[in-house]
Write an enzyme that holds these catalytic residues in place. Structure first.
Site, PDB file in Angstrom:
ATOM      1  N   ASP A   1       0.824  -1.222   0.000  1.00  0.00           N
ATOM      2  CA  ASP A   1       0.000   0.000   0.000  1.00  0.00           C
ATOM      3  C   ASP A   1       0.854   1.268   0.000  1.00  0.00           C
ATOM      4  OD1 ASP A   1      -2.248  -1.707   0.288  1.00  0.00           O
ATOM      5  OD2 ASP A   1      -1.816  -1.831   2.425  1.00  0.00           O
TER       6      ASP A   1
ATOM      7  N   LYS B   1       2.286   2.268  -5.149  1.00  0.00           N
ATOM      8  CA  LYS B   1       2.995   1.831  -6.361  1.00  0.00           C
ATOM      9  C   LYS B   1       2.180   2.096  -7.625  1.00  0.00           C
ATOM     10  CE  LYS B   1       3.252  -2.288  -4.502  1.00  0.00           C
ATOM     11  NZ  LYS B   1       2.849  -2.033  -3.122  1.00  0.00           N
TER      12      LYS B   1
ATOM     13  N   GLY C   1      -4.029  -4.255  -4.400  1.00  0.00           N
ATOM     14  CA  GLY C   1      -5.025  -3.249  -4.782  1.00  0.00           C
ATOM     15  C   GLY C   1      -4.263  -1.994  -5.146  1.00  0.00           C
ATOM     16  N   HIS C   2      -3.970  -1.817  -6.418  1.00  0.00           N
ATOM     17  CA  HIS C   2      -3.180  -0.659  -6.837  1.00  0.00           C
ATOM     18  C   HIS C   2      -4.124   0.465  -7.257  1.00  0.00           C
ATOM     19  CE1 HIS C   2       0.589  -3.334  -7.588  1.00  0.00           C
ATOM     20  NE2 HIS C   2       0.208  -3.283  -6.337  1.00  0.00           N
TER      21      HIS C   2
ATOM     22  N   GLN D   1       2.361  -5.904  -3.226  1.00  0.00           N
ATOM     23  CA  GLN D   1       2.632  -5.986  -1.783  1.00  0.00           C
ATOM     24  C   GLN D   1       3.917  -5.193  -1.481  1.00  0.00           C
ATOM     25  OE1 GLN D   1       1.735  -9.400  -3.276  1.00  0.00           O
ATOM     26  NE2 GLN D   1      -0.248  -8.438  -3.020  1.00  0.00           N
TER      27      GLN D   1
HETATM   28  P1  IMP Z   1      -2.493 -12.765   1.655  1.00  0.00           P
HETATM   29  O1  IMP Z   1      -1.356 -12.567   0.726  1.00  0.00           O
HETATM   30  O2  IMP Z   1      -3.784 -12.274   1.088  1.00  0.00           O
HETATM   31  O3  IMP Z   1      -2.609 -14.164   2.156  1.00  0.00           O
HETATM   32  O4  IMP Z   1      -2.216 -11.862   2.954  1.00  0.00           O
HETATM   33  C1  IMP Z   1      -1.066 -12.068   3.765  1.00  0.00           C
HETATM   34  C2  IMP Z   1      -0.697 -10.779   4.485  1.00  0.00           C
HETATM   35  O5  IMP Z   1      -0.269  -9.823   3.526  1.00  0.00           O
HETATM   36  C3  IMP Z   1      -1.863 -10.109   5.226  1.00  0.00           C
HETATM   37  O6  IMP Z   1      -1.345  -9.440   6.349  1.00  0.00           O
HETATM   38  C4  IMP Z   1      -2.390  -9.108   4.223  1.00  0.00           C
HETATM   39  O7  IMP Z   1      -3.059  -8.041   4.842  1.00  0.00           O
HETATM   40  C5  IMP Z   1      -1.092  -8.665   3.575  1.00  0.00           C
HETATM   41  N1  IMP Z   1      -1.283  -8.234   2.189  1.00  0.00           N
HETATM   42  C6  IMP Z   1      -1.477  -8.994   1.102  1.00  0.00           C
HETATM   43  N2  IMP Z   1      -1.571  -8.248   0.000  1.00  0.00           N
HETATM   44  C7  IMP Z   1      -1.418  -6.975   0.397  1.00  0.00           C
HETATM   45  C8  IMP Z   1      -1.377  -5.725  -0.310  1.00  0.00           C
HETATM   46  O8  IMP Z   1      -1.490  -5.637  -1.529  1.00  0.00           O
HETATM   47  N3  IMP Z   1      -1.201  -4.622   0.463  1.00  0.00           N
HETATM   48  C9  IMP Z   1      -1.020  -4.681   1.813  1.00  0.00           C
HETATM   49  N4  IMP Z   1      -1.030  -5.817   2.504  1.00  0.00           N
HETATM   50  C10 IMP Z   1      -1.227  -6.960   1.797  1.00  0.00           C
END
Ligand code: IMP
Length: 422
Positions: free
Chosen positions: A13, A16, A40-41, A224
């Site tokens: 977040d 990017k 979520g870009h 991420q």
């Molecule tokens: P998962 O990848 O959806 O299984 O999430 C694993 C961890 O990464 C959790 O703490 C999510 O909140 C975090 N996470 C996954 N994708 C994002 C992202 O795009 N932005 C921020 N945090 C993320």
């Protein structure tokens, strides 16, 4: 030609999407290399907000080709929904998009397995976005996964059924909505059909390497952030892919010798969504204020993001892991209204001062802060760095000196226009 990389240096977040959108006109190709619809870009164009989950952020530029690399995991349902939504804006997405045959598929049951895994963890849950990311990557490394290339093959339905049966066995007594699953399976198959008929699915590793040879400019877009990396993040509170620079080589099939500049994106403060350690977290009014002013709510899940001051030991480590050559500092405007702004320069662990991240980012860490006078609200004077308040320039200069990398881009608001390129 070499491939430039843009990636997040915090817990995701960082903004990017906006940077890729701003930089896209200088590139021929924008390629996503890892993650999936957990991303979520957010891009704001002419005051309208767009959130991209699987589609690369170069999509709004008609002369930029967007590639979804082999390292990405694709949920056909949300992917096709995203394509249709963008198509409704009058953008012919399918012509600007190429998908790797080696990208793995997220099945409807992967989402259920994600929910099951989190339920089993109880209070130690990861705080996953529940998009099926972890289980899809588990099937990839467990050599059970289905890939985009498989959807063209006769065996596809049988392999899908076999994997589905396996997942149902794994789900065991976990209670789930069987009717909902059947509906999702139908949607999923329709989406697969759309991908088969409407998208270009190829061996993108050849396409990208040939494009480089032809002198095309490629920007690899990370999802991420470095602190969520499967190897170097705050394990187990991480995502399931490689979010650092090396992930771009693996996730696109581009050799390390063909990597050019590495641009690292970070916010002027820190946020984290989901569980896990966060040394500079502010569980007070200041944290709430950053959250409200910065509109820090997840663009994928809507969850409130945890907020805190900038963490230099974590930033330095992320820079080291990816060989970052320049920095983009985002959401500076969020701190405009603070009398005092802080930066964590070190940690105190067992009375010892260190700027290294320990193996366990446990609660015993005490951040050591340097305090800065706030710069206050100021009018946006166009793209001149010199016109910024002196206190803000001091803040930026301190960061540059501490990490040894220049800040090349400053973001002072969500719109493309509110950007200073130095
Ligand atoms: P998962 O990848 O959806 O299984 O999430 C694993 C961890 O990464 C959790 O703490 C999510 O909140 C975090 N996470 C996954 N994708 C994002 C992202 O795009 N932005 C921020 N945090 C993320």
């Amino acid at each position: 030609m070499k491939t430039d990389i843009l990636l997040g240096l915090q817990w995701g977040d960082e903004g990017k999407g906006k940077v890729v959108d701003v930089l896209s006109p200088s590139y021929n190709i924008v390629a996503r290399f890892q993650g999936g619809p957990n991303a979520g870009h957010t891009l704001e164009i002419a005051g309208k907000k767009h959130v991209l989950h699987t589609i690369p952020s170069g999509i709004f530029h008609s002369n930029v080709l967007n590639v979804i690399g082999n390292g990405v995991v694709i949920d056909p349902i949300s992917f096709v929904d995203e394509i249709r939504e963008l198509d409704s804006l009058g953008t012919d997405i399918c012509k600007r998009l190429i998908v790797s045959k080696r990208a793995h598929l997220i099945l409807p049951t992967h989402r259920l397995l994600d929910a099951f895994s989190e339920a089993q963890k109880g209070t130690k849950k990861i705080g996953s976005t529940l998009k099926g990311i972890g289980p899809a990557y588990m099937d990839k490394t467990g050599r059970n996964g289905l890939r985009i290339g498989d959807i063209m093959e006769k065996y596809f339905t049988k392999r899908y059924q076999d994997l589905l049966d396996k997942h149902k066995k794994l789900l065991g007594s976990f209670e789930y909505d069987a009717k909902g699953l059947a509906e999702n399976e139908k949607k999923w198959m329709n989406a697969i059909d759309f991908i088969r008929k409407s998208l270009t699915c190829i061996d993108t590793e050849y396409f990208l390497n040939e494009s480089l040879k032809q002198g095309k400019k490629i920007l690899a877009e990370g999802a991420q952030g470095s602190l969520l990396d499967i190897d170097f993040g705050s394990y187990p509170y991480v995502t399931s892919s490689s979010t650092t620079c090396a992930g771009a080589c693996i996730g696109l099939g581009i050799a390390p010798s063909l990597i050019g500049s590495v641009e690292g994106v970070f916010k002027a403060y820190c946020t984290r969504v989901g569980s896990g350690p966060f040394p500079t977290e502010l569980s007070d009014e200041t944290g709430d204020k950053i959250c409200q002013v910065g509109r820090e709510f997840g663009s994928t899940t809507g969850r409130k993001r945890r907020c805190g001051w900038l963490d230099l030991p974590a930033l330095k480590r992320a820079i080291m892991l990816s060989g970052v050559s320049s920095l983009d500092m985002m959401k500076i405007d969020v701190l405009n209204d603070f009398d005092e702004v802080k930066i964590c320069t070190h940690y105190l662990i067992d009375g010892q001062k260190t700027d290294r991240l320990p193996y366990n980012l446990s609660e015993a860490i005490k951040p050591v802060y340097k305090s800065f006078k706030g710069w206050g609200k100021f009018p946006f004077m166009g793209s001149k760095f010199d016109s910024l308040p002196i206190q803000l320039k001091n803040y930026i200069q301190f960061i540059e000196e501490a990490v040894g990398v220049p800040v090349k881009l400053l973001s002072l608001g969500p719109d493309r226009e509110q950007t200073i390129l130095r």
